[in-house]
Structures are given as structure tokens and as C-alpha cells.
Design a protein around this motif. Structure first.
Motif, mmCIF file in Angstrom:
data_model
loop_
_atom_site.group_PDB
_atom_site.id
_atom_site.type_symbol
_atom_site.label_atom_id
_atom_site.label_comp_id
_atom_site.label_asym_id
_atom_site.label_seq_id
_atom_site.Cartn_x
_atom_site.Cartn_y
_atom_site.Cartn_z
ATOM 1 N N LEU A 36 0.832 -1.203 0.000
ATOM 2 C CA LEU A 36 0.000 0.000 0.000
ATOM 3 C C LEU A 36 0.866 1.250 0.000
ATOM 4 N N ARG A 37 1.919 1.254 0.823
ATOM 5 C CA ARG A 37 2.830 2.407 0.851
ATOM 6 C C ARG A 37 3.484 2.631 -0.515
ATOM 7 N N LYS A 38 3.894 1.529 -1.156
ATOM 8 C CA LYS A 38 4.493 1.643 -2.488
ATOM 9 C C LYS A 38 3.488 2.226 -3.486
ATOM 10 N N LEU A 39 2.255 1.721 -3.401
ATOM 11 C CA LEU A 39 1.220 2.217 -4.317
ATOM 12 C C LEU A 39 0.906 3.679 -4.051
ATOM 13 N N GLN A 40 0.883 4.045 -2.765
ATOM 14 C CA GLN A 40 0.635 5.448 -2.426
ATOM 15 C C GLN A 40 1.767 6.331 -2.949
ATOM 16 N N GLY A 41 2.994 5.833 -2.833
ATOM 17 C CA GLY A 41 4.146 6.572 -3.367
ATOM 18 C C GLY A 41 4.048 6.700 -4.879
ATOM 19 N N SER A 42 3.672 5.614 -5.532
ATOM 20 C CA SER A 42 3.508 5.646 -6.989
ATOM 21 C C SER A 42 2.386 6.595 -7.379
ATOM 22 N N GLN A 43 1.305 6.549 -6.609
ATOM 23 C CA GLN A 43 0.183 7.436 -6.887
ATOM 24 C C GLN A 43 0.605 8.895 -6.743
ATOM 25 N N GLU A 44 1.363 9.195 -5.699
ATOM 26 C CA GLU A 44 1.833 10.564 -5.483
ATOM 27 C C GLU A 44 2.752 10.990 -6.627
ATOM 28 N N GLN A 45 3.630 10.067 -7.029
ATOM 29 C CA GLN A 45 4.531 10.362 -8.142
ATOM 30 C C GLN A 45 3.731 10.609 -9.423
ATOM 31 N N CYS A 46 2.716 9.804 -9.650
ATOM 32 C CA CYS A 46 1.868 9.981 -10.834
ATOM 33 C C CYS A 46 1.149 11.330 -10.791
ATOM 34 N N LYS A 47 0.672 11.708 -9.602
ATOM 35 C CA LYS A 47 0.014 13.012 -9.461
ATOM 36 C C LYS A 47 0.986 14.136 -9.786
ATOM 37 N N GLU A 48 2.205 14.025 -9.285
ATOM 38 C CA GLU A 48 3.213 15.049 -9.554
ATOM 39 C C GLU A 48 3.548 15.103 -11.041
ATOM 40 N N GLU A 49 3.682 13.933 -11.670
ATOM 41 C CA GLU A 49 3.965 13.893 -13.103
ATOM 42 C C GLU A 49 2.804 14.485 -13.895
ATOM 43 N N ALA A 50 1.585 14.154 -13.479
ATOM 44 C CA ALA A 50 0.406 14.698 -14.160
ATOM 45 C C ALA A 50 0.381 16.217 -14.032
ATOM 46 N N GLN A 51 0.679 16.731 -12.852
ATOM 47 C CA GLN A 51 0.719 18.175 -12.622
ATOM 48 C C GLN A 51 1.793 18.808 -13.496
ATOM 49 N N SER A 52 2.955 18.186 -13.540
ATOM 50 C CA SER A 52 4.055 18.690 -14.365
ATOM 51 C C SER A 52 3.664 18.706 -15.841
#
Length: 129
Positions: A36-52
Motif C-alpha cells: 500500500l505504501r508503495k502504491l501510495q508513493g507511486s500514486q503521489e509520483q503519478c500526481k506530480e507527473e500529471a501536474q508537471s
């Protein structure tokens, strides 16, 4: 007493099985928590990439709009200059024609002035030549 010992042994065996199940559940819970922590980290990274990417898209749209406006303005300016060029060419052609007529008139006057018949009609030749 034998039945009590058998029940105790059976209870201890059940307890051991339950403890194994609990240990397996705890281990699975830890693994799931880690995942779950890994997925949350991936999700956060995806959000940041999407924002970028959204920011980059906005920047590219702004640039595209700038270049479209510049192209439009440049095209309009070019059209105006082409119109001015046509007007200048027409004026130049007119002036060339006028110059040609003026040169013909000058040549005609020179011919009249230098022709023997013209000299007889106008008197003695001029000494200014």
C-alpha cells in the motif's frame, strides 16, 4: 483425566494452529501495508507527473498561441507590403512612361532644333551648342 488431557492437547493444537494463522495474517498484513505504501508513493509520483505535464501543456499552448498570433500579424504585414509593392510598381510604370514621353519630347525638340528646315524657319543656328 485422560479426556481432559486429550482436550488440553487438542486445545493446545488448536491454539498453535490459530497462532500460525495469526502469524500468517500479521505477515500478510505487513506485506499489504508495505505494498500500500508503495502504491501510495507511486500514486503521489503519478500526481506530480500529471501536474508537471499539465503545466507543460499550458506552457506549450501559450507558445502555440503566441506563434499563431505572430504568424497572423506577420501575414497581415506581408499582405500590406505586397499591396504597397503593387502600388509602387504601378507608380513606377507610370513614371517610366512619363519619363519615356518626356525623353521623346526632348529628342523631338533636339531634332527640330538641329534639322536644316527647322533652322531656316527659326533663323540662324544658335551658338550655344
Amino acid at each position: 483425566m485422560a479426556t481432559l488431557q486429550a482436550e488440553l492437547a487438542q486445545a493446545q493444537e488448536e491454539k498453535a494452529k490459530q497462532e500460525e494463522k495469526i502469524a500468517a495474517y500479521v505477515k500478510q498484513k505487513q506485506q499489504l501495508h508495505c505494498e500500500l505504501r508503495k502504491l501510495q508513493g507511486s500514486q503521489e509520483q503519478c500526481k506530480e507527473e500529471a501536474q508537471s505535464l499539465q503545466e507543460r501543456l499550458h506552457e506549450l499552448r501559450s507558445r502555440a498561441q503566441y506563434w499563431q498570433e505572430l504568424y497572423k500579424d506577420s501575414t497581415q504585414a506581408l499582405d500590406m507590403r505586397e499591396e504597397q509593392l503593387v502600388v509602387c510598381k504601378v507608380e513606377l510604370a507610370f513614371l517610366k512612361e512619363e519619363l519615356s514621353k518626356a525623353m521623346e519630347q526632348v529628342q523631338d525638340r533636339k531634332r527640330q532644333h538641329h534639322s536644316p528646315r527647322a533652322g531656316a524657319q527659326n533663323g540662324p543656328p544658335s551658338t550655344r551648342e
